[in-house]
Design a protein around this motif. Structure first.
Motif, short mmCIF file in Angstrom:
data_model
loop_
_atom_site.label_atom_id
_atom_site.label_comp_id
_atom_site.label_asym_id
_atom_site.label_seq_id
_atom_site.Cartn_x
_atom_site.Cartn_y
_atom_site.Cartn_z
N ASP A 31 0.81 -1.22 0.00
CA ASP A 31 0.00 0.00 0.00
C ASP A 31 0.85 1.27 0.00
OD1 ASP A 31 0.98 -0.43 2.58
OD2 ASP A 31 -0.84 0.32 3.55
N TRP A 32 2.15 1.15 -0.21
CA TRP A 32 3.06 2.29 -0.21
C TRP A 32 2.63 3.30 -1.27
CZ3 TRP A 32 8.18 2.51 -3.16
CH2 TRP A 32 8.90 3.67 -2.83
N ASP A 33 2.56 4.56 -0.90
CA ASP A 33 2.13 5.60 -1.83
C ASP A 33 3.26 6.18 -2.68
OD1 ASP A 33 3.51 7.39 -0.19
OD2 ASP A 33 1.70 8.40 0.54
N GLY A 34 4.48 5.68 -2.50
CA GLY A 34 5.61 6.13 -3.29
C GLY A 34 6.43 7.23 -2.65
N SER A 35 5.98 7.76 -1.54
CA SER A 35 6.72 8.84 -0.87
C SER A 35 7.70 8.26 0.14
CB SER A 35 5.75 9.79 -0.17
OG SER A 35 5.15 9.15 0.93
N PRO A 36 8.80 8.97 0.38
CA PRO A 36 9.74 8.52 1.40
C PRO A 36 9.10 8.44 2.79
CG PRO A 36 10.77 10.18 0.02
CD PRO A 36 9.31 10.14 -0.35
N CYS A 37 8.26 9.43 3.14
CA CYS A 37 7.66 9.41 4.48
C CYS A 37 6.78 8.17 4.69
CB CYS A 37 6.89 10.69 4.77
SG CYS A 37 5.49 11.00 3.72
N ASP A 38 6.10 7.73 3.65
CA ASP A 38 5.28 6.53 3.78
C ASP A 38 6.16 5.28 3.81
OD1 ASP A 38 2.65 5.40 4.05
OD2 ASP A 38 2.86 4.66 2.00
N ALA A 39 7.31 5.34 3.15
CA ALA A 39 8.22 4.19 3.13
C ALA A 39 8.78 3.89 4.51
CB ALA A 39 9.36 4.44 2.14
N VAL A 40 8.95 4.91 5.34
CA VAL A 40 9.56 4.71 6.66
C VAL A 40 8.53 4.67 7.78
CG1 VAL A 40 11.76 5.72 5.93
CG2 VAL A 40 10.05 7.18 7.04
N ARG A 41 7.27 4.69 7.43
CA ARG A 41 6.19 4.68 8.44
C ARG A 41 6.34 3.50 9.40
NH1 ARG A 41 1.06 2.32 6.75
NH2 ARG A 41 2.04 2.62 4.73
N GLY A 42 6.67 2.32 8.89
CA GLY A 42 6.81 1.14 9.73
C GLY A 42 7.92 1.25 10.76
N LEU A 43 8.93 2.07 10.48
CA LEU A 43 10.02 2.24 11.44
C LEU A 43 9.54 2.94 12.71
CD1 LEU A 43 13.02 3.13 9.12
CD2 LEU A 43 12.44 0.93 10.14
N ARG A 44 8.59 3.87 12.56
CA ARG A 44 8.04 4.54 13.75
C ARG A 44 7.34 3.51 14.63
NH1 ARG A 44 4.40 8.76 11.98
NH2 ARG A 44 3.08 7.01 11.46
N GLU A 45 6.58 2.62 14.01
CA GLU A 45 5.89 1.57 14.76
C GLU A 45 6.90 0.63 15.41
OE1 GLU A 45 3.47 -0.07 11.68
OE2 GLU A 45 2.34 1.79 11.46
N PHE A 46 7.98 0.33 14.71
CA PHE A 46 9.01 -0.54 15.26
C PHE A 46 9.68 0.11 16.47
CE2 PHE A 46 13.45 -1.85 15.49
CZ PHE A 46 13.26 -3.20 15.78
N VAL A 47 10.00 1.39 16.39
CA VAL A 47 10.62 2.10 17.51
C VAL A 47 9.68 2.08 18.72
CG1 VAL A 47 11.35 4.39 18.33
CG2 VAL A 47 12.18 3.52 16.14
N ALA A 48 8.39 2.27 18.49
CA ALA A 48 7.42 2.21 19.58
C ALA A 48 7.41 0.81 20.20
CB ALA A 48 6.03 2.58 19.08
N SER A 49 7.54 -0.23 19.38
CA SER A 49 7.61 -1.60 19.90
C SER A 49 8.85 -1.79 20.76
CB SER A 49 7.63 -2.61 18.76
OG SER A 49 6.41 -2.62 18.08
N CYS A 50 9.99 -1.27 20.30
CA CYS A 50 11.22 -1.38 21.09
C CYS A 50 11.07 -0.67 22.43
CB CYS A 50 12.41 -0.79 20.32
SG CYS A 50 12.98 -1.81 18.95
N ASP A 51 10.46 0.51 22.42
CA ASP A 51 10.23 1.24 23.67
C ASP A 51 9.34 0.43 24.61
OD1 ASP A 51 11.76 3.36 22.75
OD2 ASP A 51 10.03 4.57 22.17
N ASP A 52 8.29 -0.19 24.07
CA ASP A 52 7.38 -0.98 24.89
C ASP A 52 8.08 -2.22 25.47
OD1 ASP A 52 4.70 -1.66 25.90
OD2 ASP A 52 4.84 -3.32 24.46
N ILE A 53 8.88 -2.88 24.65
CA ILE A 53 9.62 -4.05 25.13
C ILE A 53 10.57 -3.65 26.25
CG2 ILE A 53 11.32 -5.82 24.48
CD1 ILE A 53 10.04 -5.68 21.61
N MET A 54 11.29 -2.56 26.06
CA MET A 54 12.24 -2.09 27.08
C MET A 54 11.51 -1.74 28.37
SD MET A 54 15.57 -0.94 27.58
CE MET A 54 16.19 -0.17 26.11
N THR A 55 10.43 -0.98 28.27
CA THR A 55 9.67 -0.58 29.45
C THR A 55 9.16 -1.80 30.21
OG1 THR A 55 9.03 1.50 28.40
CG2 THR A 55 7.66 0.75 30.24
N SER A 56 8.61 -2.76 29.50
CA SER A 56 8.09 -3.97 30.14
C SER A 56 9.20 -4.76 30.81
CB SER A 56 7.38 -4.86 29.11
OG SER A 56 6.26 -4.22 28.59
#
Length: 130
Positions: A31-56
């Motif tokens: 579903d990538w729209d071709g923009s760089p910002c959409d290409a890296v969207r999943g990295l924001r979610e991944f960073v949030a997962s890392c933060d959650d894992i660390m906190t837990s």
């Protein structure tokens, strides 16, 4: 390559959660729209997962100086700078910028693969597909 052997159940769980989080691709989805910002969207979610894992992990009494914490921090750093670099970029990609974005994502994917391998060996999950 470093070695990871979990000290306890909390560290094993954190390693498993990181291993699972790394199974999601750094590459843009269909579903990538071709923009760089959409290409890296999943990295924001991944960073949030890392933060959650660390906190837990730390809330369960995990130590701040363990290998799994170092791995979480390395993944956070590997993803965050790419996300910050490309997050606001909505301009269409030309061939030069596409190569730069691809290189950044490939570098992240290489690091992620190394961490997944380390986790799989230390956690005893080498029979699972990397």
């Amino acid at each position: 390559m470093a070695e990871w052997i979990p000290d306890d159940h909390a560290e094993l769980t954190a390693g498993w959660r990181l291993w699972l989080a790394l199974s999601s691709s750094a590459w843009p989805g269909p579903d990538w729209d071709g923009s760089p910002c959409d290409a890296v969207r999943g990295l924001r979610e991944f960073v949030a997962s890392c933060d959650d894992i660390m906190t837990s992990y730390l809330a369960e009494g995990g130590r701040n100086d363990t290998t799994v914490v170092g791995l979480l921090r390395s993944m956070h750093l590997a993803a965050s700078w790419i996300f910050e670099l490309w997050n606001d970029d909505t301009l269409p990609l030309d061939s030069e910028r596409a190569a730069l974005l691809h290189g950044d994502l490939a570098g992240f994917a290489d690091h992620a693969q190394g961490v997944r391998t380390l986790l799989a060996v230390g956690g005893g999950w080498t029979a699972l597909p990397l």
